[in-house]
Design a protein around this motif. Structure first.
Motif, PDB file in Angstrom:
ATOM      1  N   LEU A 315       0.813  -1.215   0.000  1.00 32.44           N
ATOM      2  CA  LEU A 315       0.000   0.000   0.000  1.00 32.44           C
ATOM      3  C   LEU A 315       0.847   1.267   0.000  1.00 32.44           C
ATOM      4  CD1 LEU A 315      -2.725  -1.277   2.457  1.00 32.44           C
ATOM      5  CD2 LEU A 315      -3.054  -0.780   0.031  1.00 32.44           C
ATOM      6  N   GLY A 316       2.157   1.093  -0.087  1.00 31.38           N
ATOM      7  CA  GLY A 316       3.048   2.240  -0.276  1.00 31.38           C
ATOM      8  C   GLY A 316       3.260   3.107   0.949  1.00 31.38           C
ATOM      9  N   ILE A 317       3.224   2.522   2.151  1.00 29.67           N
ATOM     10  CA  ILE A 317       3.442   3.312   3.356  1.00 29.67           C
ATOM     11  C   ILE A 317       4.944   3.535   3.544  1.00 29.67           C
ATOM     12  CG2 ILE A 317       3.124   3.426   5.855  1.00 29.67           C
ATOM     13  CD1 ILE A 317       0.720   1.606   5.551  1.00 29.67           C
ATOM     14  N   PRO A 318       5.393   4.768   3.617  1.00 27.91           N
ATOM     15  CA  PRO A 318       6.823   5.031   3.834  1.00 27.91           C
ATOM     16  C   PRO A 318       7.282   4.476   5.180  1.00 27.91           C
ATOM     17  CG  PRO A 318       5.668   7.021   3.126  1.00 27.91           C
ATOM     18  CD  PRO A 318       4.618   6.020   3.471  1.00 27.91           C
ATOM     19  N   ALA A 319       8.487   3.942   5.217  1.00 23.65           N
ATOM     20  CA  ALA A 319       8.991   3.322   6.447  1.00 23.65           C
ATOM     21  C   ALA A 319       8.983   4.288   7.630  1.00 23.65           C
ATOM     22  CB  ALA A 319      10.391   2.770   6.214  1.00 23.65           C
ATOM     23  N   ASP A 320       9.280   5.556   7.399  1.00 24.55           N
ATOM     24  CA  ASP A 320       9.378   6.493   8.518  1.00 24.55           C
ATOM     25  C   ASP A 320       8.010   6.847   9.103  1.00 24.55           C
ATOM     26  OD1 ASP A 320      11.372   7.910  10.112  1.00 24.55           O
ATOM     27  OD2 ASP A 320      10.314   9.728   9.456  1.00 24.55           O
ATOM     28  N   ARG A 321       6.935   6.493   8.388  1.00 24.56           N
ATOM     29  CA  ARG A 321       5.584   6.699   8.927  1.00 24.56           C
ATOM     30  C   ARG A 321       5.163   5.511   9.808  1.00 24.56           C
ATOM     31  NH1 ARG A 321       2.364   9.971   5.240  1.00 24.56           N
ATOM     32  NH2 ARG A 321       0.475   9.238   6.266  1.00 24.56           N
ATOM     33  N   ILE A 322       6.034   4.517   9.912  1.00 23.68           N
ATOM     34  CA  ILE A 322       5.740   3.314  10.699  1.00 23.68           C
ATOM     35  C   ILE A 322       6.573   3.363  11.972  1.00 23.68           C
ATOM     36  CG2 ILE A 322       5.797   0.791  10.732  1.00 23.68           C
ATOM     37  CD1 ILE A 322       5.637   0.968   7.607  1.00 23.68           C
TER      38      ILE A 322
END
Length: 336
Positions: A315-322
């Protein structure tokens, strides 16, 4: 290989594959029966047959121990490795490698199958830097939810447990129910003492949308809440059957998460897959942070993070948003 390692790996693979707890209990029980012995003592017990008569050792686990002591990979383990070994999925492997911990797990303090130490050792072996003990809160009686007094006792055990680790840390936490009133199901004093609070709805999941939205917004706006757990409550497969997702104003809920610095959990359990893809996309557009968690109730289920990472990658979630890709110091500062 060591007999203890063989039993542990078999239990891990069975748990990760969501096998019956009765099956995995046999291997965990055998492991507990011999783990205090040295390899030489185990070998001697196999040679004279005394180990076979020890409580907790059954026919299958005896064969595993016997073959391991002989220097072989036990046949039972070799078959499991062939069928279900390796990563659950290769999709999202790069993101999975960036995950540093897991904020949602259960021990036998509530409805998990093992103690905190076993969960911690497994998490450390998987390469985690941290794992949150997030057992249930009092209102979830069916899951043996923790009263304030029992949670305080758990905090004492966690402090002792962490003295045995060098680079790994077991964090204090809770999966606290968001009650129908929107209040969190635990005293504010003890919530103040926890590292991480996952807030979830477990009851009255078919409440009308407007009421459910009000309930969730109140829980999200609590200054104690760090993560919104499995937000729809749905079940899409598995032994408990299926359950439709609860309905709520997702735009309002995710806007509140973004505004109040509450991460949206991507629950890695295959029977949940919660939130659904469309809601994850909506939360991403709303500016939310995410937490990829296993919701493990057994040590092997910590390996289910592979599935959550695959969904987040797709789903294209950037790693830094996790937030579970963050180092421990950054995570704890954010939670505070």
């Amino acid at each position: 290989m060591k007999a203890t390692d063989a039993l542990d790996e078999i239990a891990f693979l069975l748990e990760r594959n969501l096998a019956s707890p009765y099956k995995t209990k046999a291997f965990r029980g055998a492991l507990a029966a011999i783990e205090a012995f040295t390899e030489e003592e185990i070998a001697a017990g196999v040679e004279d047959g005394s180990l076979k008569r020890r409580k907790g050792i059954g026919a299958t686990t005896w064969t595993v121990i016997e073959q391991a002591v002989a220097g072989d990979v036990p046949e039972y383990l070799a078959d499991l490795r062939k069928r279900i070994g390796g990563p659950v999925t290769q999709t999202g492997a790069e993101l999975r490698a960036q995950l540093k911990g897991d904020l949602h797990s259960h021990s036998y303090w509530s409805d998990g199958t093992t103690d905190l130490a076993t969960m911690a050792r497994t998490a450390e072996r998987l390469g985690h830097d941290y794992l949150v003990a997030s057992d249930h809160s009092p209102s979830l009686r069916i899951a043996n939810g923790l009263s304030t007094e029992r949670l305080e006792q758990q905090l004492e055990e966690l402090a002792t447990l962490n003295d045995s680790f060098d680079d790994f840390r077991m964090l204090s936490g809770i999966e606290v129910d968001i009650l129908e009133t929107g209040e969190l199901d635990q005293s504010e004093d003890v919530l103040d003492r926890l590292d991480v609070v996952v807030a979830s709805v477990h009851s009255k999941l078919r409440t009308p949308s407007a009421e459910m939205t009000k309930r969730m917004l109140a829980g999200i706006r609590s200054p104690h809440t760090n993560v919104l757990g499995h937000c729809t409550g749905r079940l899409v497969q598995g032994g408990r059957g299926t359950r439709p997702q609860s309905t709520f104003d997702a735009e309002a809920v995710f806007a509140a998460c973004a505004e109040n610095n509450v991460a949206v959990e991507i629950n890695s359990r295959p029977e949940r897959q919660d939130p659904p893809d469309n809601l994850i996309t909506l939360a991403l557009e709303a500016g939310c942070l995410f937490s990829i968690d296993s919701d493990a109730h057994a040590p092997g289920q910590l390996g289910l993070l592979d599935l959550g990472a695959a969904r987040a990658h797709g789903l294209g979630i950037p790693a830094d948003r996790i937030i579970t890709t963050w180092p421990l110091d950054r995570l704890l500062e954010w939670c505070r």
